[in-house]
Structure formats: structure tokens, C-alpha cells
Design an enzyme around this catalytic site. Structure first.
Site, PDB file in Angstrom:
ATOM      1  N   ASN A  12      14.504  28.048  -9.460  1.00 24.40           N
ATOM      2  CA  ASN A  12      13.707  29.235  -9.152  1.00 24.40           C
ATOM      3  C   ASN A  12      12.337  29.260  -9.815  1.00 24.40           C
ATOM      4  OD1 ASN A  12      15.742  30.422  -7.463  1.00 24.40           O
ATOM      5  ND2 ASN A  12      16.870  30.818  -9.348  1.00 24.40           N
ATOM      6  N   ALA A  81      18.197  29.126 -15.240  1.00 27.34           N
ATOM      7  CA  ALA A  81      19.578  29.588 -15.349  1.00 27.34           C
ATOM      8  C   ALA A  81      20.524  28.503 -15.857  1.00 27.34           C
ATOM      9  CB  ALA A  81      20.057  30.104 -13.998  1.00 27.34           C
ATOM     10  N   HIS A  84      22.029  28.381 -19.491  1.00 28.20           N
ATOM     11  CA  HIS A  84      23.191  29.155 -19.884  1.00 28.20           C
ATOM     12  C   HIS A  84      24.497  28.625 -19.303  1.00 28.20           C
ATOM     13  CE1 HIS A  84      19.795  31.686 -20.774  1.00 28.20           C
ATOM     14  NE2 HIS A  84      19.504  31.742 -19.480  1.00 28.20           N
ATOM     15  N   ASP A  91      24.277  17.143 -21.932  1.00 31.11           N
ATOM     16  CA  ASP A  91      24.759  15.783 -22.163  1.00 31.11           C
ATOM     17  C   ASP A  91      23.722  14.736 -21.776  1.00 31.11           C
ATOM     18  OD1 ASP A  91      27.127  16.775 -23.165  1.00 31.11           O
ATOM     19  OD2 ASP A  91      28.318  16.311 -21.378  1.00 31.11           O
ATOM     20  N   ILE A 105       9.807  31.562 -20.422  1.00 26.44           N
ATOM     21  CA  ILE A 105       8.644  32.442 -20.299  1.00 26.44           C
ATOM     22  C   ILE A 105       8.945  33.811 -20.904  1.00 26.44           C
ATOM     23  CG2 ILE A 105       7.164  33.640 -18.625  1.00 26.44           C
ATOM     24  CD1 ILE A 105       7.527  31.087 -16.836  1.00 26.44           C
ATOM     25  N   THR A 106      10.131  34.320 -20.640  1.00 24.79           N
ATOM     26  CA  THR A 106      10.532  35.619 -21.184  1.00 24.79           C
ATOM     27  C   THR A 106      11.313  35.430 -22.478  1.00 24.79           C
ATOM     28  OG1 THR A 106      12.642  35.684 -20.001  1.00 24.79           O
ATOM     29  CG2 THR A 106      10.708  36.605 -18.861  1.00 24.79           C
ATOM     30  N   ARG A 115      22.320  35.732 -20.955  1.00 23.35           N
ATOM     31  CA  ARG A 115      21.163  34.872 -21.191  1.00 23.35           C
ATOM     32  C   ARG A 115      20.971  34.536 -22.680  1.00 23.35           C
ATOM     33  NH1 ARG A 115      18.329  34.563 -16.344  1.00 23.35           N
ATOM     34  NH2 ARG A 115      18.582  36.390 -15.008  1.00 23.35           N
TER      35      ARG A 115
END
Length: 146
Positions: A12, A81, A84, A91, A105-106, A115
Site C-alpha cells: 500500500n 503491514a 506486524h 528471516d 511514516i507514522t 501495530r
């Protein structure tokens, strides 16, 4: 000093610039990639930043493996994502033994509880989160001087 850095962006992140601008800002991934490449080329020592984005976990793993063969000395990764959820990406990073920085970024610690868990951060040289797209600039600077 590292001369070849690989910047990996996960799922994304190709939507940056239009995806939830109140959280991620309006800078596109192409702008981030170009800035990273310009940052490396401005050093005039042959440094370069290779860029890669994919929404598929297996392709990201394959790219990490390929980095070892290409002589990449440092990886900057915003696994999105997959940060997480992906033991596979963890690995791959450990298997290649290429040092890496995890970037977000956040500030993921101000967001949803799921998260807060990262499969990468305990093995990363550093984790940068919450600085917006400047986190990429800081990471590239560190990597090029590693």
C-alpha cells in the site's frame, strides 16, 4: 562507508500521496524514491540507492535475497503491514545478514494496538517512526555513513 543501499517499501505504500493524507502526507512514493536517489548521488562517491516496492510478501523476500548477490550493504525497509505479521521478511533479513533500518511514516505506537508489535525492530540497527517522510532522509543518511 556503504555505497549501495536498498530502499524497500511494502504493501500500500505505492498509494502514498493520495492514501489517507492526514496520516501519511501528500508526498508520493516516486518523490520519496527520487529524493533518496538524489541524496545518495549528491555524495559524489559512487553511492547509490536502489528502490523497490511490492504489495506481495514473497516478492519482497526475493528482493532481499537478491540484494545479497548485488552487494547491497544496507537496507532501509518500510514493510508496511508486513511489519506486524511477517516472520518470512524477518528471516530473509536475518538470512542475508545485511544491516537494516525499519522506517514508518507514522508513529505506530500512537496507533492501533496491533501495530505496536514489530517482527523486525529487535533485529534492526534502528527504528524510525513518526517523522513523516523525513524518516527516509534520516535513514538514508545514516546508511550511507554506516
Amino acid at each position: 562507508m556503504v555505497k549501495k543501499v536498498l530502499l524497500i517499501n511494502g504493501p500500500n505504500l505505492n498509494l502514498l500521496g493520495t492514501r489517507e493524507p492526514e496520516k501519511y502526507g501528500t508526498t508520493s512514493l516516486k518523490d520519496i524514491e527520487a529524493a533518496a536517489q538524489n541524496q545518495a548521488s549528491s555524495k559524489e562517491d559512487g553511492s547509490e540507492v536502489l528502490v523497490y516496492q511490492n504489495n506481495t510478501e514473497g516478492f519482497i523476500i526475493d528482493r532481499i535475497h537478491q540484494a545479497k548477490l548485488e552487494g547491497v550493504g544496507f537496507i532501509i525497509i518500510n514493510a508496511g503491514a508486513y511489519t506486524h505479521t511477517s516472520v518470512g521478511i524477518r528471516d530473509a533479513l536475518l538470512g542475508t545478514a545485511i544491516p537494516f533500518i525499519e522506517v514508518h511514516i507514522t508513529n505506530v505506537h500512537q496507533r492501533e494496538p496491533f501495530r505496536h508489535q514489530s517482527y523486525l525492530s529487535d533485529k534492526a540497527v534502528a527504528v524510525i517512526c513518526g517523522l513523516g517522510v523525513y524518516g527516509y532522509t534520516a535513514s538514508i543518511e545514516y546508511a550511507l555513513n554506516y
